[in-house]
Design a protein around this motif. Structure first.
Motif, PDB file in Angstrom:
ATOM      1  N   ILE A 165       0.277   6.495  -5.150  1.00 43.56           N
ATOM      2  CA  ILE A 165       0.926   6.973  -3.938  1.00 43.56           C
ATOM      3  C   ILE A 165       0.677   5.957  -2.835  1.00 43.56           C
ATOM      4  O   ILE A 165      -0.469   5.686  -2.475  1.00 43.56           O
ATOM      5  CB  ILE A 165       0.362   8.348  -3.522  1.00 43.56           C
ATOM      6  N   VAL A 166       1.742   5.405  -2.289  1.00 42.80           N
ATOM      7  CA  VAL A 166       1.633   4.446  -1.188  1.00 42.80           C
ATOM      8  C   VAL A 166       2.037   5.146   0.101  1.00 42.80           C
ATOM      9  O   VAL A 166       3.098   5.764   0.182  1.00 42.80           O
ATOM     10  CB  VAL A 166       2.514   3.208  -1.428  1.00 42.80           C
ATOM     11  N   THR A 211      -1.501   1.444   3.558  1.00 41.37           N
ATOM     12  CA  THR A 211      -1.386   0.054   3.995  1.00 41.37           C
ATOM     13  C   THR A 211      -0.185  -0.145   4.910  1.00 41.37           C
ATOM     14  O   THR A 211       0.778   0.631   4.865  1.00 41.37           O
ATOM     15  CB  THR A 211      -1.273  -0.890   2.783  1.00 41.37           C
ATOM     16  N   GLU A 212      -0.249  -1.197   5.718  1.00 38.18           N
ATOM     17  CA  GLU A 212       0.865  -1.603   6.562  1.00 38.18           C
ATOM     18  C   GLU A 212       1.469  -2.908   6.060  1.00 38.18           C
ATOM     19  O   GLU A 212       2.368  -3.463   6.688  1.00 38.18           O
ATOM     20  CB  GLU A 212       0.378  -1.788   8.011  1.00 38.18           C
ATOM     21  N   SER A 213       0.971  -3.401   4.922  1.00 35.58           N
ATOM     22  CA  SER A 213       1.345  -4.721   4.424  1.00 35.58           C
ATOM     23  C   SER A 213       2.020  -4.615   3.054  1.00 35.58           C
ATOM     24  O   SER A 213       1.448  -4.055   2.115  1.00 35.58           O
ATOM     25  CB  SER A 213       0.106  -5.609   4.315  1.00 35.58           C
ATOM     26  N   GLU A 214       3.202  -5.163   2.938  1.00 38.40           N
ATOM     27  CA  GLU A 214       3.912  -5.188   1.658  1.00 38.40           C
ATOM     28  C   GLU A 214       3.162  -6.046   0.643  1.00 38.40           C
ATOM     29  O   GLU A 214       3.055  -5.688  -0.531  1.00 38.40           O
ATOM     30  CB  GLU A 214       5.317  -5.751   1.872  1.00 38.40           C
ATOM     31  N   ALA A 215       2.612  -7.172   1.102  1.00 38.29           N
ATOM     32  CA  ALA A 215       1.885  -8.071   0.198  1.00 38.29           C
ATOM     33  C   ALA A 215       0.638  -7.394  -0.351  1.00 38.29           C
ATOM     34  O   ALA A 215       0.361  -7.449  -1.560  1.00 38.29           O
ATOM     35  CB  ALA A 215       1.505  -9.353   0.936  1.00 38.29           C
ATOM     36  N   ALA A 216      -0.128  -6.741   0.523  1.00 37.08           N
ATOM     37  CA  ALA A 216      -1.342  -6.048   0.075  1.00 37.08           C
ATOM     38  C   ALA A 216      -0.995  -4.908  -0.867  1.00 37.08           C
ATOM     39  O   ALA A 216      -1.698  -4.661  -1.854  1.00 37.08           O
ATOM     40  CB  ALA A 216      -2.115  -5.524   1.280  1.00 37.08           C
ATOM     41  N   MET A 217       0.088  -4.210  -0.574  1.00 37.13           N
ATOM     42  CA  MET A 217       0.516  -3.094  -1.427  1.00 37.13           C
ATOM     43  C   MET A 217       0.798  -3.572  -2.849  1.00 37.13           C
ATOM     44  O   MET A 217       0.373  -2.943  -3.827  1.00 37.13           O
ATOM     45  CB  MET A 217       1.765  -2.435  -0.833  1.00 37.13           C
ATOM     46  N   LYS A 218       1.487  -4.694  -2.986  1.00 36.13           N
ATOM     47  CA  LYS A 218       1.824  -5.215  -4.318  1.00 36.13           C
ATOM     48  C   LYS A 218       0.554  -5.627  -5.082  1.00 36.13           C
ATOM     49  O   LYS A 218       0.419  -5.346  -6.274  1.00 36.13           O
ATOM     50  CB  LYS A 218       2.778  -6.397  -4.180  1.00 36.13           C
ATOM     51  N   ILE A 219      -0.373  -6.282  -4.384  1.00 40.78           N
ATOM     52  CA  ILE A 219      -1.613  -6.724  -5.038  1.00 40.78           C
ATOM     53  C   ILE A 219      -2.436  -5.526  -5.497  1.00 40.78           C
ATOM     54  O   ILE A 219      -2.929  -5.479  -6.635  1.00 40.78           O
ATOM     55  CB  ILE A 219      -2.438  -7.613  -4.079  1.00 40.78           C
ATOM     56  N   LEU A 220      -2.565  -4.524  -4.635  1.00 41.55           N
ATOM     57  CA  LEU A 220      -3.390  -3.367  -4.981  1.00 41.55           C
ATOM     58  C   LEU A 220      -2.716  -2.470  -6.014  1.00 41.55           C
ATOM     59  O   LEU A 220      -3.394  -1.817  -6.803  1.00 41.55           O
ATOM     60  CB  LEU A 220      -3.725  -2.569  -3.726  1.00 41.55           C
TER      61      LEU A 220
END
Length: 441
Positions: free
Chosen positions: A191-192, A170-179
């Motif tokens: 693994i991000v 991902t390129e998005s901090e918000a999406a990373m937290k949700i997923l």
């Protein structure tokens, strides 16, 4: 969380059902009305251990629904999972037509911020192409992420609920937290990474596993010539932590929907980047040739194939699935028929799927392993189903015209064979045979 899954094949259906099992609200979308009708009757359109029970449970508990209405799925979800097929083109590249169609449809139906999660196996750069398509068609905010799947058919539910790792590109901090929150009930091993690396991780993983299979099959072929036992060789190798025991089972090669497609696609990805992936090309070649190893062993036992009757045990590419995509049985049976052989085929689960794709007047479809073996000149075991592993070999040999058994999956042990009259040949185990038995003319 509210999730919709577009595509109810192995990846989409298993992922959607398992996310509902974790307590999420899941809408599974498929354009095939017949498939959706089957699912709404609480039946699974694919054979996968444990899946039907989870469908029924989560449907009744109102966490899971099935529809052909993509608009409904998108509008009522925060996360939209793309899980449509990426079948190979004639040159081996992945066909992205369905991916682009779904991206277009999702974009036109968006009504709020969405995370578009790609679980389909796609070439590097595809998720950025999805982002471009959606950006041109919607005013709503969104993020595109790559979360490749690593499930195995036959143990897909178990693999999904107990993964080795979750990869989030991902390129998005918000999406990373949700997923991360979505997947945390499954594992802490998350693994991000960037999107392109996540896309490559999937291809690299499958290519490496395919390489292990082709490698051990090459070792098996050498073992046949020098008198070593490949099962002992693999055991000795497997204890080395740097190597590991998984995927070191010699046989007639890999098949299915993933390894053949993904290895060929990675060769094309490399070629498009002006890189000649020589190692992986050899892996593919070895796997293709390995399928015909069983034919050479059969000819050695029967001398001539024309006019013979051969039982084929197993049609699926692996046990515990009804999937026959790129199953070795297709090419082996084609070769048998071309050599004038009458084939008696049996598979406990995949028989109808195989029959719809390959129905020939020289193939007799049987109701049991014993039915297939009756009056046959030889048996070719192609899939290591439990029903074959547990069979009474004495009963089998007594109903055959000639006790010849070509074991393409190394199912039977030396102890089992030594007590029988079988002319037995396996893969990379030349010491396990009975040379005293002569085939009747």
């Amino acid at each position: 969380m509210k999730i919709s899954v577009v595509g109810t094949g192995y990846v989409g259906l298993v992922s959607g059902v398992c996310f509902s099992e974790l307590g999420n609200q899941v809408i599974c979308v498929d354009k095939d009305q017949r498939k959706v009708d089957v699912l709404n009757k609480l039946q699974s359109p694919i054979y996968e251990p444990g899946l039907t029970e989870l469908i029924e449970k989560n449907y009744r508990e109102k966490r899971l629904e099935f529809t052909t209405d993509l608009s409904y799925g998108v509008k009522n979800s925060d996360i939209v999972i793309i899980a449509v097929g990426t079948p190979p083109l004639p040159n081996g590249e992945a066909n992205l037509l369905y991916i682009e169609q779904v991206a277009t449809e999702i974009a036109t139906e968006m009504n709020d911020y969405k995370i578009i999660m790609t679980k389909s196996t796609v070439p590097v750069g595809t998720n950025h192409r999805i982002k471009e398509i959606v950006s041109n068609l919607t005013k709503f905010p969104f993020d595109v992420v790559s979360v490749p799947e690593f499930l195995r058919e036959g143990s897909a539910v178990k693999d999904t609920l107990n993964p080795d790792r979750i990869v989030i590109g991902t390129e998005s901090e918000a999406a990373m937290k949700i997923l991360t929150d979505l997947h945390k009930p499954l594992t802490d091993n998350i693994i991000v990474t960037d999107i392109r690396s996540a896309e490559m991780i999937k291809y690299a993983s499958n290519a490496f596993l395919a390489t292990k299979i082709s490698f051990i099959n090459e070792i098996a072929n050498i073992c046949d010539k020098v008198g070593a036992d490949v099962t002992k060789v693999a055991e000795g190798m497997g204890y080395d932590k740097r190597i590991g025991a998984a995927f070191l089972n010699a046989g007639i090669g890999y098949g299915g929907s993933c390894f053949p497609k993904d290895t060929n696609a990675l060769v094309q990805i490399a070629g498009n980047a002006n890189y000649d992936f020589k190692l992986l090309k050899s892996v593919i070649e070895v796997n293709q040739n390995q399928r015909f190893n069983i034919m050479e062993k059969l000819k050695a036992s029967l001398t001539t194939l024309s006019g013979k009757t051969v039982a084929v045990w197993g049609l699926a590419f692996k046990p515990n699935t009804d999937d026959v995509r790129d199953a070795p049985a297709f090419e082996i049976i084609s070769e048998l028929v071309a050599n004038g052989v009458k084939v008696k085929a049996f598979d406990p689960i995949a028989q109808e799927n195989f029959r719809t794709q390959f129905n020939h007047p020289d193939i007799q479809w049987c109701e049991s392993p014993l039915d297939a073996a009756k009056d046959s000149d030889a048996i070719c075991l192609l899939t290591e189903w439990d029903v074959f592993k547990s069979i009474n070999l004495f009963e089998v040999q007594n109903v055959m015209a000639n006790p010849v058994l070509i074991d393409g999956r190394n199912v039977f042990s030396k102890e089992q064979i030594s007590l029988t009259k079988f002319d037995y040949k396996s893969i990379g185990r030349p010491g396990i045979k009975n040379e005293k038995v002569l085939v009747k003319s």
